[in-house]
Design a protein around this motif. Structure first.
Motif, PDB file in Angstrom:
ATOM      1  N   UNK A   2     -50.274  37.017  -1.867  1.00  0.00           N
ATOM      2  CA  UNK A   2     -50.461  38.359  -2.444  1.00  0.00           C
ATOM      3  C   UNK A   2     -51.448  38.239  -3.597  1.00  0.00           C
ATOM      4  N   UNK A   3     -52.586  38.904  -3.509  1.00  0.00           N
ATOM      5  CA  UNK A   3     -53.470  38.841  -4.673  1.00  0.00           C
ATOM      6  C   UNK A   3     -53.876  40.217  -5.178  1.00  0.00           C
ATOM      7  N   UNK A  60     -42.054  42.987 -14.079  1.00  0.00           N
ATOM      8  CA  UNK A  60     -43.269  42.370 -14.616  1.00  0.00           C
ATOM      9  C   UNK A  60     -43.770  41.282 -13.677  1.00  0.00           C
ATOM     10  N   UNK A  61     -45.085  41.193 -13.549  1.00  0.00           N
ATOM     11  CA  UNK A  61     -45.702  40.103 -12.787  1.00  0.00           C
ATOM     12  C   UNK A  61     -46.095  40.503 -11.383  1.00  0.00           C
ATOM     13  N   UNK A  62     -47.147  39.874 -10.889  1.00  0.00           N
ATOM     14  CA  UNK A  62     -47.668  40.194  -9.555  1.00  0.00           C
ATOM     15  C   UNK A  62     -46.654  39.867  -8.471  1.00  0.00           C
ATOM     16  N   UNK A  63     -45.871  38.815  -8.688  1.00  0.00           N
ATOM     17  CA  UNK A  63     -44.907  38.420  -7.647  1.00  0.00           C
ATOM     18  C   UNK A  63     -43.580  39.177  -7.785  1.00  0.00           C
ATOM     19  N   UNK A 135     -54.771  39.851  -8.652  1.00  0.00           N
ATOM     20  CA  UNK A 135     -54.223  38.659  -9.292  1.00  0.00           C
ATOM     21  C   UNK A 135     -55.378  37.686  -9.374  1.00  0.00           C
ATOM     22  N   UNK A 136     -55.672  37.241 -10.584  1.00  0.00           N
ATOM     23  CA  UNK A 136     -56.802  36.340 -10.745  1.00  0.00           C
ATOM     24  C   UNK A 136     -56.340  34.945 -11.135  1.00  0.00           C
ATOM     25  N   UNK A 181     -59.530  33.664  -3.446  1.00  0.00           N
ATOM     26  CA  UNK A 181     -60.862  33.062  -3.362  1.00  0.00           C
ATOM     27  C   UNK A 181     -61.019  31.860  -4.283  1.00  0.00           C
ATOM     28  N   UNK A 182     -59.989  31.572  -5.081  1.00  0.00           N
ATOM     29  CA  UNK A 182     -60.088  30.518  -6.096  1.00  0.00           C
ATOM     30  C   UNK A 182     -60.356  29.144  -5.477  1.00  0.00           C
TER      31      UNK A 182
END
Length: 196
Positions: A2-3, A60-63, A135-136, A181-182
């Protein structure tokens, strides 16, 4: 992986619900830390010091693994949980919803309370601007100055955000890029090191 995740803009969304003279004032805030949550909740407790309950829930948080629901003295699971339920059904994160209740003298019963808190929270969300956040991940890379053009070519092609850069005998650059993409960015930069 998940980004991308949904959150709300920095504008506070306000909601309202009334039932049997009880008033429920709801406020949705964009938050990123538990400290922010505590600060905002205590501001509402001060501002609405004469209210019977100040209940809240946050995610809170992307996950979406850091969350909490607080009933503030209402019967268990009749306030915080329904608020959190609205956050979940809208799939939001980095959000705090506070619902302030002024008691109207008539008990609403557990099902009445659940409806009231859920509806007030939903109304607050409806008055929010929902935004998508990526999410970076940070990628740090050190390289000799002669490789500058090669590094910059990759930066131009993959367009990460440059967080910091320092050019000396050894140059250092910190980039922020979509999590998905990291890995590609990292391996492309590492290949440069081998080719020089």
């Amino acid at each position: 992986m998940i980004d991308v995740y949904k959150t709300i803009s920095n504008q506070i969304g306000e909601g309202y619900y009334t039932e049997k003279r009880s008033k429920f004032l709801a406020f949705a805030h964009h938050v990123t830390t538990v400290d922010e949550v505590k600060q905002i909740v205590s501001q509402y407790r001060k501002k609405y010091y004469d209210a019977r309950h100040v209940c809240y829930a946050y995610m809170i948080g992307a996950d979406r693994t850091d969350f909490r629901a607080n009933d503030d003295g209402e019967p268990s699971s009749t306030a915080g949980k329904p608020i959190l339920g609205q956050i979940n059904s809208s799939e939001l994160s980095d959000i705090l919803i506070v619902v302030v209740r002024y008691y109207g003298g008539v008990n609403l019963g557990t099902s009445g309370l659940i409806v009231a808190y859920r509806t007030a929270a939903a109304d607050a969300i409806e008055h929010c601007e929902i935004v998508e956040h990526q999410v970076e991940e940070l990628v740090k890379y050190d390289f000799p100055y002669v490789m500058m053009n090669d590094v910059m070519r990759i930066v131009k092609e993959m367009s990460p955000r440059i967080v910091s850069q320092q050019y000396d005998n050894t140059c250092s650059i910190t980039l922020s890029i979509r999590k998905s993409e990291a890995e590609q960015l990292r391996s492309r930069l590492q290949k440069l090191s081998f080719s020089h």
